[in-house]
Design an enzyme around this catalytic site. Structure first.
Site: not given
Ligand code: G3P
Ligand code: CA
Length: 248
Positions: A6, A49
């Site tokens: 992630h 992000h």
């Molecule tokens: O794509 C899953 C997740 O990344 C969504 O939340 O805020 O980490 O982009 P965020």
């Molecule tokens: Ca994300």
């Protein structure tokens, strides 16, 4: 259980950086990498992000108010003197595409256009994916369903991840999209790990990729381990983790 990194390996390295992606791509058995895209003032796709640069760099203000050359002057906040900058999507593809083309790595591109709608983002990313020849390795996702329908029109064979904090909302939106797409369209559910509010039976046969917040760099690894077997029993097929290297 399939494991995704992630924002790259974002607990031990700064999120959404070339270093975090390079560490992730070298993990044996990793399914893929998730990242987030925004557009600069001059329409370049960058991997970051937040809509603002404040949290991850020494700069202030919105990504969309910076040209790419201005944005490149900023440094990612690090503890290790890594000399990182906000990467462009092209730089990330230069790094990852060779492995993706071999079918050994997937990429989930999250279009961050729910706060500001970046006109043309869908066309730009679909074109770039085609230019790098990695169509088969991509999953597009967004919290903004209109963007997903646009991506589908531009790239009908692309896999789409319907993103929402709650699994039931993901299912509801996916069922809506099924009405306007053909039956071969790959539609996955991308819920928050704390929003798994449906039973295994209700989601049976679907790809369910749950995302987990966890700690981000420079947080240190914590003691608790996630119970992946329990998640699998609940029907989750994939997880997005900040620290995938701990589970592989
Ligand atoms: O794509 C899953 C997740 O990344 C969504 O939340 O805020 O980490 O982009 P965020
Ligand atoms: Ca994300």
């Amino acid at each position: 259980m399939k494991i995704w990194a992630h924002r790259g390996c974002s607990q031990c390295y700064p999120e959404n950086t070339l270093t975090a992606f390079e560490k992730a791509m070298n993990i044996q058995g990793l399914e893929g990498i998730e990242l987030d895209i925004q557009l600069t003032k001059d329409g370049q796709i960058v991997v970051i992000h937040d809509e603002k640069v404040d949290r991850t760099t020494e700069g202030t203000g919105y990504v969309r108010e910076y040209s790419l050359s201005e944005l490149k002057r900023l440094h990612i906040r690090t503890e290790d003197n890594l000399k990182e900058h906000i990467p462009t999507m092209e730089e990330v593809f230069d790094l990852l595409a060779p492995k993706m083309r071999l079918g050994k790595l997937r990429l989930n591109i999250e279009l961050k256009n729910g706060v500001f709608y970046y006109v043309g983002m869908e066309e730009k990313i679909v074109d770039m994916v085609a230019k790098f020849g990695v169509e088969d390795a991509i999953v597009y996702s967004s919290f903004y369903p209109l963007s997903l329908t646009k991506v589908h029109v531009l790239s009908p064979k692309a896999e789409i991840g319907v993103l929402n904090g709650k699994l039931s909302n993901c299912l509801y939106m996916a069922m809506g999209m099924e009405q306007i797409t053909d039956h071969e369209t790959k539609l996955a559910l991308h819920p928050g790990g704390i929003g798994l509010d449906l039973s295994r039976e209700e989601i049976s046969g679907r790809t369910v990729r749950a995302y987990f917040g966890g700690h981000l760099y420079p947080s240190k690894p914590t003691g608790g381990r996630m119970d992946l077997e329990k998640l699998e029993a609940a029907g989750v097929t994939d997880v997005f983790l900040n620290e995938p290297e701990r589970y592989l």
